[in-house]
Enzyme design. Structure first.
Site, PDB file in Angstrom:
ATOM      1  N   ASP A   1       0.914  -1.277  -0.077  1.00 11.95           N
ATOM      2  CA  ASP A   1      -0.084  -0.024  -0.048  1.00 11.95           C
ATOM      3  C   ASP A   1       0.719   1.468   0.003  1.00 11.95           C
ATOM      4  O   ASP A   1       0.419   2.254   0.635  1.00 11.95           O
ATOM      5  CB  ASP A   1      -1.070   0.143   1.121  1.00 11.95           C
ATOM      6  CG  ASP A   1      -1.667  -1.392   1.419  1.00 11.95           C
ATOM      7  OD1 ASP A   1      -2.354  -1.591   0.363  1.00 11.95           O
ATOM      8  OD2 ASP A   1      -1.612  -1.602   2.582  1.00 11.95           O
TER       9      ASP A   1
ATOM     10  N   LYS B   1       2.706   2.189  -4.884  1.00 13.50           N
ATOM     11  CA  LYS B   1       3.246   1.574  -6.343  1.00 13.50           C
ATOM     12  C   LYS B   1       2.308   1.813  -7.676  1.00 13.50           C
ATOM     13  O   LYS B   1       2.959   2.052  -8.549  1.00 13.50           O
ATOM     14  CB  LYS B   1       3.344  -0.107  -5.999  1.00 13.50           C
ATOM     15  CG  LYS B   1       4.356  -0.388  -4.858  1.00 13.50           C
ATOM     16  CD  LYS B   1       4.590  -1.793  -4.754  1.00 13.50           C
ATOM     17  CE  LYS B   1       3.237  -2.748  -4.601  1.00 13.50           C
ATOM     18  NZ  LYS B   1       2.667  -2.483  -3.166  1.00 13.50           N
TER      19      LYS B   1
ATOM     20  N   GLY C   1      -3.741  -4.837  -4.388  1.00  9.53           N
ATOM     21  CA  GLY C   1      -4.562  -3.587  -5.151  1.00  9.53           C
ATOM     22  C   GLY C   1      -3.743  -2.446  -5.319  1.00  9.53           C
ATOM     23  O   GLY C   1      -2.606  -2.164  -4.549  1.00  9.53           O
ATOM     24  N   HIS C   2      -4.008  -1.533  -6.322  1.00  8.73           N
ATOM     25  CA  HIS C   2      -3.542  -0.355  -6.461  1.00  8.73           C
ATOM     26  C   HIS C   2      -4.390   0.649  -6.650  1.00  8.73           C
ATOM     27  O   HIS C   2      -5.551   0.446  -7.313  1.00  8.73           O
ATOM     28  CB  HIS C   2      -2.557  -0.422  -7.695  1.00  8.73           C
ATOM     29  CG  HIS C   2      -1.465  -1.154  -7.834  1.00  8.73           C
ATOM     30  ND1 HIS C   2      -0.569  -1.400  -6.647  1.00  8.73           N
ATOM     31  CD2 HIS C   2      -0.724  -2.214  -8.866  1.00  8.73           C
ATOM     32  CE1 HIS C   2       0.499  -2.379  -7.127  1.00  8.73           C
ATOM     33  NE2 HIS C   2       0.257  -2.838  -8.394  1.00  8.73           N
TER      34      HIS C   2
ATOM     35  N   GLN D   1       2.354  -6.496  -3.436  1.00  7.62           N
ATOM     36  CA  GLN D   1       2.329  -6.531  -2.090  1.00  7.62           C
ATOM     37  C   GLN D   1       3.834  -5.692  -2.014  1.00  7.62           C
ATOM     38  O   GLN D   1       3.774  -4.800  -2.375  1.00  7.62           O
ATOM     39  CB  GLN D   1       2.573  -8.248  -1.528  1.00  7.62           C
ATOM     40  CG  GLN D   1       1.107  -8.746  -1.446  1.00  7.62           C
ATOM     41  CD  GLN D   1       0.981  -9.686  -2.695  1.00  7.62           C
ATOM     42  OE1 GLN D   1       1.930 -10.043  -3.300  1.00  7.62           O
ATOM     43  NE2 GLN D   1      -0.158  -9.993  -2.831  1.00  7.62           N
TER      44      GLN D   1
END
Length: 428
Positions: free
Chosen positions: A13, A16, A40-41, A223
């Site tokens: 988180d 990225k 997730g992004h 991650q």
């Protein structure tokens, strides 16, 4: 042309997606090498927020080919839901390519993930429940189903049968669940075959040919370093290697072809799920970081645990990944804090540790030793050079650079795509 890898330097988180999207307009391929729809992004484009789970952040870059590499575990239902959601908002997903060797998440993997977590009770790891761990377990146990298998129904059924023999014994006898049939799983996978087929290629050949042709390939790790199954805070980790070395394995791009390893690190620290966290805050400052930084998981909505920047972790992450650069995100979140603590070492039972303790027990008992920096109150979202920052903000950035042992080449000063200070070029 050498390849570039982007890696989270904390517990995920870190932003990225923003860094990948920023570079994505200047690269030819953006590759996801590991993880699944648990990684997730969040990307903001033109003031519009996109939450990506399984797709590479480069899917929103008009010139880049997005690629899902062989190291990813793919939930086909989640994949097409995400594609449909982006297309409904005007995004072009037609360039997406998927490795034939990527493993597939089956419905029984998600079932196993959830019942196992409940069975562990207080020892639960805090997974997303999306079946990622069980899918990687089957991959390593040679019981996995790969993308290419759904194009050969005979092989597919044989592999499903082999996997279910073990799973059904556990589900029925240990977890008191119903057994799962080969037919229902085969039908589930085969329902995606026609739509998936045009996207599937030999991505290792595709990417290496691209490098040979002088194209720029960007690998965005899911991650982060401290969720790496080998180098993270085990067992509170993911089931893959989201470090720079894992990017090579998860794409088939040899390590000698990677010349930039970019670490993404927040100006403070967060993590989701269980596990040790030396600088974690349980007071109003933790609430401030969570609220101001919008610290809630993209996939689960779970509130992220928040703490101050940990320079010990940053140095160790740089060492593991061979970082050439750091990209510092969310500096703007710290605006308004009068004195900003930074963890420079640990105290473990009265002994000072300037580097990461060797054992999990020592890290679990680590207490942060802080150095404090003067804060700032000015709005920094319009800064585009370090000189545009208030003196205290600039001093904070330079102090983190020195303590982390890696040059900071970019700084995020707001959520927007253009709210970035480019200190150095991350490609040339």
């Amino acid at each position: 042309m050498p390849a570039i890898v982007i890696v989270g330097a904390q517990w995920g988180d870190e932003g990225k997606g923003k860094a990948t999207d920023l570079l994505g307009s200047r690269v030819d391929y953006v590759v996801k090498p590991n993880g699944g729809n648990n990684a997730g992004h969040t990307v903001v484009v033109g003031g519009e927020k996109f939450e990506l789970k399984l797709l590479p952040a480069g899917i929103l870059s008009p010139n880049a080919v997005p690629v899902i590499g062989n190291g990813v575990v793919v939930n086909l239902e989640a994949l097409f839901e995400e594609i449909e959601g982006l297309e409904a908002r005007g995004a072009d997903t037609s360039r997406l390519r998927i490795s034939a060797n990527a493993h597939l998440v089956a419905p029984y993997h998600q079932t196993m993930d959830k019942v196992t977590e409940r069975f562990l009770g207080k020892r639960a790891i805090g997974t997303t429940g999306r079946g990622i761990g069980p899918t990687y377990m089957d991959k390593v146990g040679r019981l996995g189903i790969r993308v290419q298998d759904i194009f050969d129904e005979s092989i597919l059924r044989q592999k499903i049968d082999g996997a279910l023999r073990q799973k059904n014994e556990l589900l029925v006898k240990l977890y008191n669940r119903r057994s799962i049939t080969v037919d229902e799983i085969a039908e589930y996978f085969l329902s995606f075959a026609d739509r998936l087929r045009p996207m599937v290629v030999d991505t290792t050949l595709l990417l290496n040919d691209a490098l040979d042709e002088g194209k720029v390939v960007l690998m965005e790790g899911g991650q982060a370093t401290y969720l790496d199954v080998d180098h993270g805070t085990y067992p509170f980790v993911t089931s893959s290697n989201p470090t720079a070395g894992g990017a090579s394995v998860g794409t088939g791009i040899g390590p000698t072809r990677i010349n930039r390893s970019i670490g993404i690190v927040k100006a403070y620290t967060t993590r989701v799920g269980a596990g040790p966290f030396p600088t974690e805050l349980f007071d109003e400052w933790g609430e401030f970081l969570q609220k101001t930084g919008g610290e809630f998981g993209v996939n689960t909505g779970r509130p992220r645990r928040c703490g101050w920047f940990d320079a010990v972790m940053a140095r160790h992450a740089s060492r593991i990944n061979g970082f050439t650069d750091y990209f510092l995100t969310k500096l703007d979140v710290l605006t308004g804090i009068e004195r900003i603590p930074v963890c420079v070492a640990y105290d473990v039972d009265g002994v000072r540790y300037d580097e990461m303790p060797m054992t999990q027990t020592e890290f679990h008992h680590a207490k942060p030793i802080f150095e404090h920096f003067d804060g700032w109150t000015e709005d920094i979202s319009g800064a585009r050079t370090l000189d545009d920052l208030p003196v205290n903000a600039r001093d904070y950035v330079l102090a983190l650079e020195k303590m982390s042992g890696t040059r900071i080449s970019g700084v995020g000063v707001g959520p927007g795509r253009d709210e970035v200070i480019a200190v150095r070029d991350l490609i040339d």
